[in-house]
Every structure is written in structure tokens, then in C-alpha cells.
Design a protein around this motif. Structure first.
Motif, PDB file in Angstrom:
ATOM      1  N   SER A 177      24.235 -48.991  13.700  1.00 51.40           N
ATOM      2  CA  SER A 177      24.271 -48.485  15.195  1.00 51.40           C
ATOM      3  C   SER A 177      24.153 -49.680  16.148  1.00 51.40           C
ATOM      4  N   GLU A 178      23.574 -50.619  15.913  1.00 51.18           N
ATOM      5  CA  GLU A 178      23.202 -51.617  16.663  1.00 51.18           C
ATOM      6  C   GLU A 178      24.775 -52.406  17.025  1.00 51.18           C
ATOM      7  N   VAL A 179      25.505 -52.686  15.927  1.00 54.96           N
ATOM      8  CA  VAL A 179      26.717 -53.489  15.935  1.00 54.96           C
ATOM      9  C   VAL A 179      27.885 -52.613  16.626  1.00 54.96           C
ATOM     10  N   TYR A 180      27.613 -51.193  16.350  1.00 55.46           N
ATOM     11  CA  TYR A 180      28.636 -50.393  16.914  1.00 55.46           C
ATOM     12  C   TYR A 180      28.303 -50.447  18.367  1.00 55.46           C
ATOM     13  N   HIS A 181      27.169 -50.266  18.833  1.00 56.94           N
ATOM     14  CA  HIS A 181      26.753 -50.474  20.333  1.00 56.94           C
ATOM     15  C   HIS A 181      27.344 -51.593  21.062  1.00 56.94           C
ATOM     16  N   TRP A 182      27.301 -52.881  20.250  1.00 60.10           N
ATOM     17  CA  TRP A 182      27.706 -53.934  20.498  1.00 60.10           C
ATOM     18  C   TRP A 182      28.968 -54.050  20.734  1.00 60.10           C
ATOM     19  N   VAL A 183      29.750 -53.603  19.806  1.00 61.54           N
ATOM     20  CA  VAL A 183      31.436 -53.363  19.905  1.00 61.54           C
ATOM     21  C   VAL A 183      31.862 -52.318  21.046  1.00 61.54           C
ATOM     22  N   GLN A 184      31.078 -51.364  21.330  1.00 63.52           N
ATOM     23  CA  GLN A 184      31.414 -50.470  22.319  1.00 63.52           C
ATOM     24  C   GLN A 184      31.091 -51.263  23.954  1.00 63.52           C
ATOM     25  N   ASP A 185      29.944 -51.932  23.791  1.00 66.72           N
ATOM     26  CA  ASP A 185      29.806 -52.676  25.075  1.00 66.72           C
ATOM     27  C   ASP A 185      31.005 -53.644  25.493  1.00 66.72           C
ATOM     28  N   ILE A 186      31.640 -54.376  24.475  1.00 67.10           N
ATOM     29  CA  ILE A 186      32.681 -55.278  24.442  1.00 67.10           C
ATOM     30  C   ILE A 186      34.000 -54.400  24.923  1.00 67.10           C
ATOM     31  N   THR A 187      34.260 -53.181  24.254  1.00 66.19           N
ATOM     32  CA  THR A 187      35.282 -52.423  24.507  1.00 66.19           C
ATOM     33  C   THR A 187      35.219 -52.049  25.898  1.00 66.19           C
ATOM     34  N   HIS A 188      34.106 -51.445  26.338  1.00 62.24           N
ATOM     35  CA  HIS A 188      33.994 -50.925  27.815  1.00 62.24           C
ATOM     36  C   HIS A 188      34.071 -52.077  28.781  1.00 62.24           C
ATOM     37  N   GLU A 191      37.797 -52.839  29.094  1.00 65.68           N
ATOM     38  CA  GLU A 191      38.654 -51.551  29.700  1.00 65.68           C
ATOM     39  C   GLU A 191      38.393 -51.811  31.268  1.00 65.68           C
ATOM     40  N   ASN A 192      36.950 -52.103  31.566  1.00 65.76           N
ATOM     41  CA  ASN A 192      36.770 -52.254  33.035  1.00 65.76           C
ATOM     42  C   ASN A 192      37.441 -53.564  33.843  1.00 65.76           C
ATOM     43  N   SER A 193      37.566 -54.680  32.914  1.00 63.29           N
ATOM     44  CA  SER A 193      38.176 -55.479  33.414  1.00 63.29           C
ATOM     45  C   SER A 193      39.786 -55.188  33.668  1.00 63.29           C
ATOM     46  N   LEU A 194      40.349 -54.460  32.792  1.00 58.80           N
ATOM     47  CA  LEU A 194      41.619 -54.158  33.045  1.00 58.80           C
ATOM     48  C   LEU A 194      41.898 -53.240  34.252  1.00 58.80           C
ATOM     49  N   GLN A 195      40.767 -52.341  34.285  1.00 59.72           N
ATOM     50  CA  GLN A 195      40.945 -51.262  35.625  1.00 59.72           C
ATOM     51  C   GLN A 195      40.779 -51.992  36.833  1.00 59.72           C
ATOM     52  N   GLY A 214      30.215 -58.150  37.705  1.00 63.33           N
ATOM     53  CA  GLY A 214      29.358 -57.190  37.710  1.00 63.33           C
ATOM     54  C   GLY A 214      29.880 -56.130  38.329  1.00 63.33           C
ATOM     55  N   ARG A 215      30.912 -56.140  38.683  1.00 54.71           N
ATOM     56  CA  ARG A 215      31.594 -54.623  39.345  1.00 54.71           C
ATOM     57  C   ARG A 215      32.194 -53.684  38.389  1.00 54.71           C
ATOM     58  N   TRP A 216      31.804 -52.415  38.322  1.00 58.59           N
ATOM     59  CA  TRP A 216      32.527 -51.548  37.559  1.00 58.59           C
ATOM     60  C   TRP A 216      33.220 -50.464  38.246  1.00 58.59           C
ATOM     61  N   TYR A 217      34.272 -50.327  37.650  1.00 57.96           N
ATOM     62  CA  TYR A 217      35.329 -49.296  38.188  1.00 57.96           C
ATOM     63  C   TYR A 217      34.607 -47.976  37.709  1.00 57.96           C
ATOM     64  N   ILE A 218      34.740 -47.111  38.655  1.00 55.83           N
ATOM     65  CA  ILE A 218      34.449 -45.352  38.577  1.00 55.83           C
ATOM     66  C   ILE A 218      35.626 -44.513  38.540  1.00 55.83           C
ATOM     67  N   ARG A 219      35.969 -44.431  39.396  1.00 54.87           N
ATOM     68  CA  ARG A 219      37.145 -43.387  39.817  1.00 54.87           C
ATOM     69  C   ARG A 219      38.175 -43.619  41.207  1.00 54.87           C
ATOM     70  N   GLU A 220      39.254 -42.798  40.984  1.00 59.31           N
ATOM     71  CA  GLU A 220      40.054 -42.979  42.186  1.00 59.31           C
ATOM     72  C   GLU A 220      40.552 -41.823  42.648  1.00 59.31           C
ATOM     73  N   GLY A 221      41.191 -41.541  43.494  1.00 56.27           N
ATOM     74  CA  GLY A 221      41.940 -40.340  44.060  1.00 56.27           C
ATOM     75  C   GLY A 221      42.216 -40.262  45.465  1.00 56.27           C
TER      76      GLY A 221
END
Length: 295
Positions: A177-188, A191-195, A214-221
Motif C-alpha cells: 500500500s505504501e509503495v502503491y501510494h508512492w507510485v500514485q503520487d508520482i503518476t498524479h 499528469e498534473n504537469s502535463l495538464q 505547487g500549482r494543481w489543475y482542477i478543471r476547465e469549461g
């Protein structure tokens, strides 16, 4: 109590059997990359060692750890097998950290290195690959990590707390679970950098800096802006963790920026007050008021 234990044991046996079967299939696919790419490329010297490491990372070590796990599962050593396997879980985190660079290096080598490009096409046409590309096989370890999480949780739920293996399984679940969350954090973060990069490229010019640490994309429209006078104005808005950007499309006949958006305003969220004037804010539409101290 005996009936409950019998049910636990049946479910546990089914899960352990499925874990072993899927591990064999996973190993067969990773083996394609290790055997037909990593080992042969090392022997041929088609790629420099640093480039090879950049593309494949710790894949050989991941394969070895899973191979040992499969042997222990075959012997029925479930608890000890998973306990030993969890000592190698950090490899998955490092593999995830390297995956973006791996894809960049792979694309670069396919563009520049003619011999590697020919080699890749030749290997992928082998019958063992069944039409799969190297790009399809490289993310397999991270997909497998997600499945380990569910398998181990199911095994723990169907193991008696009084058994000798319960504590080993509990530690294994925690480690995965700890490594999975580590990987999820890397993935997020990736993805945020790409957005952020995508939105930055959509905007005309570089006056509005979207790419900020430190900036996070949330949504657009699209929203309709209600001016004090005149008609409604259709505007594209981008919502981030710290700012709210209002834009409008550039003129369709513009020679350079016809497909871009011109920034009209940037609202710092910590200075904004949002009020519902009327209507619904969930899905049916309504009127919102966004105000700053001076505007």
C-alpha cells in the motif's frame, strides 16, 4: 466457527491460486522485454549502457524478484514468499519515477538510432509478442503493483488472525500500500504537469505563467460572463488550486494564434469571494458572483 474458518480457507486458496496463475502470465510478458530486448541489446551494444538503463530502469531486478516469488508460491510458502518479495518493492517506486524519462529516451532513440529502430521492429514481429509493442509492455510492472494490492488485501481478509501467516500478510499489505501510494503520487504529479503544460500552450504568449511549482489543475469549461451592460460573453475558464483564469478565443483568421486563447483576467483564489446569486451550482446552471477586494 469451524464453518467460518472453512469458508476463509476456501477463499484464501482460490485467491492464492489466482495470484500464482496471474504471476506466471505477468512474468511471461516481462520476460519478453528482458530476453528479447534488455539482454540482447546488452550483448550487441546497440545502445550505450546509460541509454539502456534510462529506457528499462530496474526491470531486470523486478523480473528476478517476481520469479523468486512465483517459485515460493508454487511451493506453498505464501507468507514467507510475500515477506521476502516486499523487500524489493522499492524497485517499483524507482521504476515509476523513471518511466516518463524512459518513454522520452525511447522516442529519441527511435528517431535518431536507425539500427535500434530496425532491431525493435524485428523483435516485435516475433510470434511471442502477439502484436504487442515495447511501449505496451513497459508499464506492466506498475499495472501489476495495483493487482498485488488487491490480491494481498483479499488474502489478509480470508486469513485467520490467529494463524502464523496473518502478521506476515499484514506487513506485506502495508508495504504494498505504501509503495502503491508512492507510485500514485508520482503518476498524479506527472499528469498534473502535463495538464499545466497543455493549458500554457493553449494561451497566447507567455505573459500568463501557468507552469508554477505547487500549482494543481482542477478543471476547465465554458461560462457566460454577465456584464453590467450589453450582451452575455462566452468565455473559457481554467480553475487551478490557487488561481482562476478567464480567457477568450483569438480571432479565427489570426495568422499565428487562431487556435489559441487570449487571457482576459487572472483571479487569485485567496483574494476571491464566490457567492451564489440564484439557481443551481451543481448541474442545472445558475448565476455566480466572483468578487475581489477591488473588483
Amino acid at each position: 466457527v469451524e464453518e467460518q474458518r472453512a469458508r476463509w480457507e476456501r477463499k484464501r486458496s482460490r485467491t492464492a491460486k489466482e495470484l500464482l496463475e496471474t504471476e506466471h502470465r505477468y512474468l511471461a510478458q516481462v520476460d519478453l522485454v528482458v530476453t528479447f530486448f534488455v539482454k540482447i541489446l546488452k550483448a550487441k551494444g546497440t545502445l550505450k549502457p546509460a541509454v539502456l538503463e534510462s529506457i528499462f530502469g530496474p526491470l531486470e531486478s523486478i523480473y528476478s524478484a517476481s520469479h523468486v516469488l512465483s517459485l515460493q508460491l508454487e511451493r506453498g510458502d505464501l507468507g514467507p514468499g510475500l515477506e521476502n518479495f516486499c523487500q524489493n518493492l522499492e524497485l517499483y517506486g524507482h521504476y515509476a519515477e523513471n518511466l516518463e524519462q524512459a518513454n522520452k529516451t525511447l522516442k529519441e532513440q527511435l528517431r535518431k538510432n536507425k539500427s535500434f529502430r530496425r532491431f525493435k521492429i524485428l523483435q516485435e514481429t516475433r510470434p511471442q509478442f502477439q502484436g504487442r509493442k515495447l511501449e505496451d509492455l513497459l508499464p506492466l510492472p506498475l499495472q501489476r503493483l495495483h493487482k498485488y494490492k488487491h490480491f494481498l488485501r483479499d488474502l489478509l481478509e480470508n486469513t485467520s488472525p490467529d494463524s502464523a501467516e496473518y502478521q506476515k500478510l499484514a506487513k506485506a499489505v502495508k508495504s504494498v500500500s505504501e509503495v502503491y501510494h508512492w507510485v500514485q503520487d508520482i503518476t498524479h504529479k506527472r499528469e498534473n504537469s502535463l495538464q499545466l503544460l497543455r493549458v500554457q500552450k493553449l494561451l497566447k504568449g507567455w505573459k500568463t505563467q501557468v507552469l508554477t511549482p505547487g500549482r494543481w489543475y482542477i478543471r476547465e469549461g465554458w461560462l457566460l460572463v454577465v456584464p453590467s451592460k450589453g450582451e452575455l460573453k462566452r468565455r473559457m475558464f481554467f480553475l487551478f488550486s490557487d488561481i482562476f483564469i478567464e480567457t477568450k478565443p483569438c480571432h479565427p483568421l489570426h495568422p499565428v494564434n487562431s487556435n489559441k486563447l487570449a487571457c482576459q483576467a487572472v483571479y487569485p483564489l485567496h483574494q476571491c469571494v464566490v457567492d451564489k446569486v440564484f439557481g443551481h451550482t451543481q448541474s442545472q446552471g445558475g448565476l455566480l458572483s466572483v468578487s475581489l477586494k477591488r473588483k
